[in-house]
Scaffold this active site. Sequence first.
Site, PDB file in Angstrom:
ATOM      1  N   GLU A 139       0.860  -1.125   0.106  1.00  0.00           N
ATOM      2  CA  GLU A 139      -0.020   0.053  -0.076  1.00  0.00           C
ATOM      3  C   GLU A 139       0.991   1.229   0.178  1.00  0.00           C
ATOM      4  OE1 GLU A 139      -2.859  -0.369   3.283  1.00  0.00           O
ATOM      5  OE2 GLU A 139      -3.471  -2.403   2.388  1.00  0.00           O
ATOM      6  N   LEU A 344      30.057   2.658 -22.658  1.00  0.00           N
ATOM      7  CA  LEU A 344      29.194   3.137 -24.057  1.00  0.00           C
ATOM      8  C   LEU A 344      28.969   4.671 -24.197  1.00  0.00           C
ATOM      9  CD1 LEU A 344      28.373  -0.006 -24.086  1.00  0.00           C
ATOM     10  CD2 LEU A 344      26.078   1.035 -25.264  1.00  0.00           C
ATOM     11  N   GLU A 369      10.040  -6.504  -4.137  1.00  0.00           N
ATOM     12  CA  GLU A 369      10.299  -7.816  -3.356  1.00  0.00           C
ATOM     13  C   GLU A 369      11.421  -7.551  -2.285  1.00  0.00           C
ATOM     14  OE1 GLU A 369       8.791 -10.414  -3.905  1.00  0.00           O
ATOM     15  OE2 GLU A 369       7.821 -10.198  -5.732  1.00  0.00           O
ATOM     16  N   THR A 371      13.275  -4.382  -0.219  1.00  0.00           N
ATOM     17  CA  THR A 371      14.677  -3.251  -0.921  1.00  0.00           C
ATOM     18  C   THR A 371      15.953  -4.082  -0.116  1.00  0.00           C
ATOM     19  OG1 THR A 371      14.330  -2.289   1.360  1.00  0.00           O
ATOM     20  CG2 THR A 371      13.055  -1.340  -0.279  1.00  0.00           C
TER      21      THR A 371
HETATM   22  P1  TGC Z   1       7.850 -11.430  10.928  1.00  0.00           P
HETATM   23  O1  TGC Z   1       6.968 -11.185  12.325  1.00  0.00           O
HETATM   24  O2  TGC Z   1       9.062 -11.763  10.812  1.00  0.00           O
HETATM   25  O3  TGC Z   1       6.948 -12.642  10.333  1.00  0.00           O
HETATM   26  C1  TGC Z   1       5.617 -12.887  10.283  1.00  0.00           C
HETATM   27  C2  TGC Z   1       5.008 -14.095   9.792  1.00  0.00           C
HETATM   28  O4  TGC Z   1       5.693 -14.386   8.612  1.00  0.00           O
HETATM   29  C3  TGC Z   1       6.783 -15.374   8.474  1.00  0.00           C
HETATM   30  N1  TGC Z   1       7.603 -15.110   7.737  1.00  0.00           N
HETATM   31  C4  TGC Z   1       8.001 -15.723   6.441  1.00  0.00           C
HETATM   32  N2  TGC Z   1       7.418 -16.686   6.090  1.00  0.00           N
HETATM   33  C5  TGC Z   1       7.759 -16.992   4.691  1.00  0.00           C
HETATM   34  N3  TGC Z   1       8.818 -16.479   3.975  1.00  0.00           N
HETATM   35  C6  TGC Z   1       9.480 -15.241   4.616  1.00  0.00           C
HETATM   36  N4  TGC Z   1      10.374 -14.690   3.804  1.00  0.00           N
HETATM   37  C7  TGC Z   1       9.096 -14.715   5.885  1.00  0.00           C
HETATM   38  N5  TGC Z   1       9.415 -13.748   6.816  1.00  0.00           N
HETATM   39  C8  TGC Z   1       8.589 -13.925   7.541  1.00  0.00           C
HETATM   40  C9  TGC Z   1       7.144 -15.640  10.027  1.00  0.00           C
HETATM   41  O5  TGC Z   1       7.364 -16.785  10.251  1.00  0.00           O
HETATM   42  C10 TGC Z   1       5.931 -15.295  10.592  1.00  0.00           C
HETATM   43  O6  TGC Z   1       4.827 -16.360  10.585  1.00  0.00           O
HETATM   44  P2  TGC Z   1       3.813 -16.553  11.738  1.00  0.00           P
HETATM   45  O7  TGC Z   1       3.134 -17.889  11.233  1.00  0.00           O
HETATM   46  O8  TGC Z   1       4.472 -16.783  13.108  1.00  0.00           O
HETATM   47  O9  TGC Z   1       2.892 -15.615  11.668  1.00  0.00           O
HETATM   48  O10 TGC Z   1       7.183 -10.341  10.005  1.00  0.00           O
HETATM   49  P3  TGC Z   1       7.563  -8.736  10.139  1.00  0.00           P
HETATM   50  O11 TGC Z   1       6.304  -8.221  10.203  1.00  0.00           O
HETATM   51  O12 TGC Z   1       8.738  -8.473  11.108  1.00  0.00           O
HETATM   52  O13 TGC Z   1       8.230  -8.372   8.738  1.00  0.00           O
HETATM   53  C11 TGC Z   1       9.450  -8.968   8.309  1.00  0.00           C
HETATM   54  C12 TGC Z   1       9.959  -8.269   6.971  1.00  0.00           C
HETATM   55  C13 TGC Z   1      10.300  -6.984   6.828  1.00  0.00           C
HETATM   56  C14 TGC Z   1      11.077  -9.121   6.539  1.00  0.00           C
HETATM   57  C15 TGC Z   1       8.666  -8.391   5.687  1.00  0.00           C
HETATM   58  O14 TGC Z   1       7.712  -7.812   6.127  1.00  0.00           O
HETATM   59  C16 TGC Z   1       9.265  -8.391   4.311  1.00  0.00           C
HETATM   60  O15 TGC Z   1       9.718  -9.210   3.693  1.00  0.00           O
HETATM   61  N6  TGC Z   1       8.921  -6.706   4.017  1.00  0.00           N
HETATM   62  C17 TGC Z   1       9.122  -6.737   2.439  1.00  0.00           C
HETATM   63  C18 TGC Z   1       7.792  -6.434   1.818  1.00  0.00           C
HETATM   64  C19 TGC Z   1       8.084  -7.010   0.616  1.00  0.00           C
HETATM   65  O16 TGC Z   1       8.938  -7.699  -0.036  1.00  0.00           O
HETATM   66  N7  TGC Z   1       7.111  -6.612  -0.589  1.00  0.00           N
HETATM   67  C20 TGC Z   1       6.822  -7.177  -1.569  1.00  0.00           C
HETATM   68  C21 TGC Z   1       5.860  -6.948  -2.408  1.00  0.00           C
HETATM   69  S1  TGC Z   1       5.391  -7.738  -3.894  1.00  0.00           S
HETATM   70  C22 TGC Z   1       6.309  -7.319  -4.964  1.00  0.00           C
HETATM   71  O17 TGC Z   1       7.179  -6.395  -4.770  1.00  0.00           O
HETATM   72  C23 TGC Z   1       6.207  -7.594  -6.279  1.00  0.00           C
HETATM   73  S2  TGC Z   1       7.174  -6.998  -7.443  1.00  0.00           S
HETATM   74  C24 TGC Z   1       6.917  -8.209  -8.675  1.00  0.00           C
HETATM   75  C25 TGC Z   1       7.419  -7.983  -9.882  1.00  0.00           C
HETATM   76  O18 TGC Z   1       7.245  -7.143 -10.877  1.00  0.00           O
HETATM   77  O19 TGC Z   1       8.348  -8.701 -10.218  1.00  0.00           O
HETATM   78  P1  FAD Z   2       9.395   2.123   2.047  1.00  0.00           P
HETATM   79  O1  FAD Z   2       9.172   1.093   2.695  1.00  0.00           O
HETATM   80  O2  FAD Z   2       8.674   3.465   2.166  1.00  0.00           O
HETATM   81  O3  FAD Z   2      10.984   2.381   2.173  1.00  0.00           O
HETATM   82  C1  FAD Z   2      11.572   3.538   2.100  1.00  0.00           C
HETATM   83  C2  FAD Z   2      13.026   3.380   2.210  1.00  0.00           C
HETATM   84  O4  FAD Z   2      13.247   3.201   3.793  1.00  0.00           O
HETATM   85  C3  FAD Z   2      13.691   2.470   1.602  1.00  0.00           C
HETATM   86  O5  FAD Z   2      15.166   2.528   1.370  1.00  0.00           O
HETATM   87  C4  FAD Z   2      13.677   1.313   2.640  1.00  0.00           C
HETATM   88  O6  FAD Z   2      14.713   0.302   2.342  1.00  0.00           O
HETATM   89  C5  FAD Z   2      13.967   1.862   3.806  1.00  0.00           C
HETATM   90  N1  FAD Z   2      13.350   1.022   5.020  1.00  0.00           N
HETATM   91  C6  FAD Z   2      12.014   0.746   5.412  1.00  0.00           C
HETATM   92  N2  FAD Z   2      11.971   0.005   6.261  1.00  0.00           N
HETATM   93  C7  FAD Z   2      13.338   0.091   6.982  1.00  0.00           C
HETATM   94  C8  FAD Z   2      13.778  -0.435   8.109  1.00  0.00           C
HETATM   95  N3  FAD Z   2      13.328  -1.209   9.136  1.00  0.00           N
HETATM   96  N4  FAD Z   2      15.142  -0.318   8.412  1.00  0.00           N
HETATM   97  C9  FAD Z   2      15.978   0.434   7.627  1.00  0.00           C
HETATM   98  N5  FAD Z   2      15.409   1.013   6.273  1.00  0.00           N
HETATM   99  C10 FAD Z   2      14.194   0.819   6.056  1.00  0.00           C
HETATM  100  N6  FAD Z   2       4.167  -4.602  -4.582  1.00  0.00           N
HETATM  101  C11 FAD Z   2       3.008  -5.512  -4.420  1.00  0.00           C
HETATM  102  O7  FAD Z   2       2.481  -5.793  -3.747  1.00  0.00           O
HETATM  103  N7  FAD Z   2       2.785  -5.963  -5.885  1.00  0.00           N
HETATM  104  C12 FAD Z   2       3.474  -5.617  -7.011  1.00  0.00           C
HETATM  105  O8  FAD Z   2       2.998  -6.287  -7.919  1.00  0.00           O
HETATM  106  C13 FAD Z   2       4.534  -4.843  -6.964  1.00  0.00           C
HETATM  107  N8  FAD Z   2       5.181  -4.353  -7.996  1.00  0.00           N
HETATM  108  C14 FAD Z   2       5.676  -3.384  -8.095  1.00  0.00           C
HETATM  109  C15 FAD Z   2       6.399  -2.873  -9.201  1.00  0.00           C
HETATM  110  C16 FAD Z   2       7.332  -1.669  -9.265  1.00  0.00           C
HETATM  111  C17 FAD Z   2       7.973  -1.127 -10.545  1.00  0.00           C
HETATM  112  C18 FAD Z   2       7.592  -1.040  -7.912  1.00  0.00           C
HETATM  113  C19 FAD Z   2       8.708   0.045  -7.852  1.00  0.00           C
HETATM  114  C20 FAD Z   2       7.098  -1.659  -6.826  1.00  0.00           C
HETATM  115  C21 FAD Z   2       6.128  -2.737  -6.984  1.00  0.00           C
HETATM  116  N9  FAD Z   2       5.628  -3.244  -5.593  1.00  0.00           N
HETATM  117  C22 FAD Z   2       4.583  -4.184  -5.558  1.00  0.00           C
HETATM  118  C23 FAD Z   2       6.010  -2.452  -4.271  1.00  0.00           C
HETATM  119  C24 FAD Z   2       7.227  -2.695  -3.847  1.00  0.00           C
HETATM  120  O9  FAD Z   2       7.227  -3.904  -3.270  1.00  0.00           O
HETATM  121  C25 FAD Z   2       7.615  -1.640  -2.780  1.00  0.00           C
HETATM  122  O10 FAD Z   2       7.852  -0.618  -3.354  1.00  0.00           O
HETATM  123  C26 FAD Z   2       8.836  -2.174  -1.920  1.00  0.00           C
HETATM  124  O11 FAD Z   2       8.447  -3.297  -0.937  1.00  0.00           O
HETATM  125  C27 FAD Z   2       9.156  -0.982  -0.890  1.00  0.00           C
HETATM  126  O12 FAD Z   2       8.102  -0.360  -0.418  1.00  0.00           O
HETATM  127  P2  FAD Z   2       8.112   1.373  -0.516  1.00  0.00           P
HETATM  128  O13 FAD Z   2       8.340   1.713  -1.845  1.00  0.00           O
HETATM  129  O14 FAD Z   2       6.906   1.859   0.201  1.00  0.00           O
HETATM  130  O15 FAD Z   2       9.372   1.829   0.506  1.00  0.00           O
END
Ligand code: TGC
Ligand code: FAD
Length: 390
Positions: A139, A344, A369, A371
């Site tokens: 969000e 380049l 996925e 940062t």
């Molecule tokens: P935390 O309290 O550590 O864990 C909550 C629950 O989740 C479990 N868990 C995992 N399970 C599977 N895989 C992992 N990597 C996991 N990490 C944690 C954990 O065991 C626990 O399970 P349960 O059963 O006890 O509830 O969670 P937290 O709130 O402290 O957050 C941890 C953190 C910061 C690492 C996590 O929130 C995170 O990875 N944040 C980054 C968010 C993110 O990557 N968003 C991506 C959105 S999708 C996207 O970007 C698509 S781009 C697509 C494209 O175009 O390719």
């Molecule tokens: P923020 O969370 O606001 O982070 C801002 C800065 O603070 C970053 O430098 C970050 O690393 C840093 N930061 C945050 N927390 C901490 C911490 N605890 N300690 C230190 N530093 C911290 N999401 C989906 O759900 N589905 C999709 O299909 C999808 N597609 C995407 C496609 C594109 C092109 C892009 C750009 C993003 C997409 N995303 C999608 C979202 C993406 O997963 C988020 O942008 C990403 O997880 C980071 O969130 P944010 O941009 O809100 O950054």
Amino acid sequence: MIAPAEQPLALLAVDHLLSDEEHEIARTVRRFVDNEIKPNVADWWEEGTFPKEMGKQFGALGLLGMHLTGYGCAGTNAVSYGLACMELEAGDSGARSFVSVQGSLAMFAIHHWGSEEQKCRWLPEMAAGELIGCFGLTEADFGSNPAGMRTRARRDGSDWLLDGTKMWITNGSIADVAVVWANTDEGLRGFLVPTDTPGFSAPKLARKLSLRASVTSELVLDRVRLPAEAVLPGASSLRGPLSCLDEARFGIVFGALGAARDCLETAIAYARERQVFDRPVAGFQLTQEKLVDMALELQKGFLLALHLGRLKDAGELRPQQVSLGKLNNVREAIAIARTCRTILAANGITLEYPVMRHANNLESVLTYEGTSEVHTLVIGKALTGVDAFG
Ligand code: TGC
Ligand code: FAD
């Protein structure tokens, strides 16, 4: 006279580490990318679009949900999926994103957390690319910390009512089904939302300077009413969406190397041709040092990716290991793309060459996925046992 040049990944003969089937899959995807993506992608990038019809071509090649089994999915091993991601991203990160979101996020969510009815209803047509999925976790105010999301689902009789807004959602505006994650009184749940449901809309985001050959959207849910069967029965906490992210992040570990490889191959070819001060750019020691350092990082990154792939195929891959791979390989890929751009020089800033397009795309790959900071903290927690997120 300039001697023939070696391909960057041929130096270490990493090919020897792949099976015949893995080779064949990589070769097939590479051919497809050379014929169908590379000739068109600069135009798509400039127009800020990715054709939805490519989904059917990806489906025909078996690339959608390719490492999932049954329901029309190809059922390959994880390494083959990684290699396909690498070849796709050599075309453009947008192409790999399309396949990642469809297979690793939307289809995986249904395959892993869905009911038998949900799998039968959605997966075969999604594998064929007839139906496109998106994955709504992020969000506007909750990217790195999705646990805080405001999107809510509440029960209304036997139905669910969803309200909220998702941001930055790949393929949102072209999706037929959105996997939407929402907080409920029963924990965090996933919902399968047909995109023609009243109250759902997905405006496309404009003015991006990165990942332009990919549709990125907002998802708006305004009292979206869904039947009980729309909820994914298996998932009731953040573990649900995070397990899907592990799959997509794995694809990126390989994928980013494809973009880097394409940049490096381009830079080597350019440096051999381009004359400055009466000799090829490749004939300067400063250039050779850049090329050698990049080739080293590319090959080290590939060995890392392959190791993680073999662990995944053995069922032993852990999330912090995926974080290690994503952190390293995307960081190195973007450094390679930027260094290639310097070779380049002015030509490097145009769409006539793929280098700056890849470099700009990789800015998104570094962020989505998880940062690089988030992955650093995941690894830091694994090393120290101390959570440094808060
Ligand atoms: P935390 O309290 O550590 O864990 C909550 C629950 O989740 C479990 N868990 C995992 N399970 C599977 N895989 C992992 N990597 C996991 N990490 C944690 C954990 O065991 C626990 O399970 P349960 O059963 O006890 O509830 O969670 P937290 O709130 O402290 O957050 C941890 C953190 C910061 C690492 C996590 O929130 C995170 O990875 N944040 C980054 C968010 C993110 O990557 N968003 C991506 C959105 S999708 C996207 O970007 C698509 S781009 C697509 C494209 O175009 O390719
Ligand atoms: P923020 O969370 O606001 O982070 C801002 C800065 O603070 C970053 O430098 C970050 O690393 C840093 N930061 C945050 N927390 C901490 C911490 N605890 N300690 C230190 N530093 C911290 N999401 C989906 O759900 N589905 C999709 O299909 C999808 N597609 C995407 C496609 C594109 C092109 C892009 C750009 C993003 C997409 N995303 C999608 C979202 C993406 O997963 C988020 O942008 C990403 O997880 C980071 O969130 P944010 O941009 O809100 O950054």
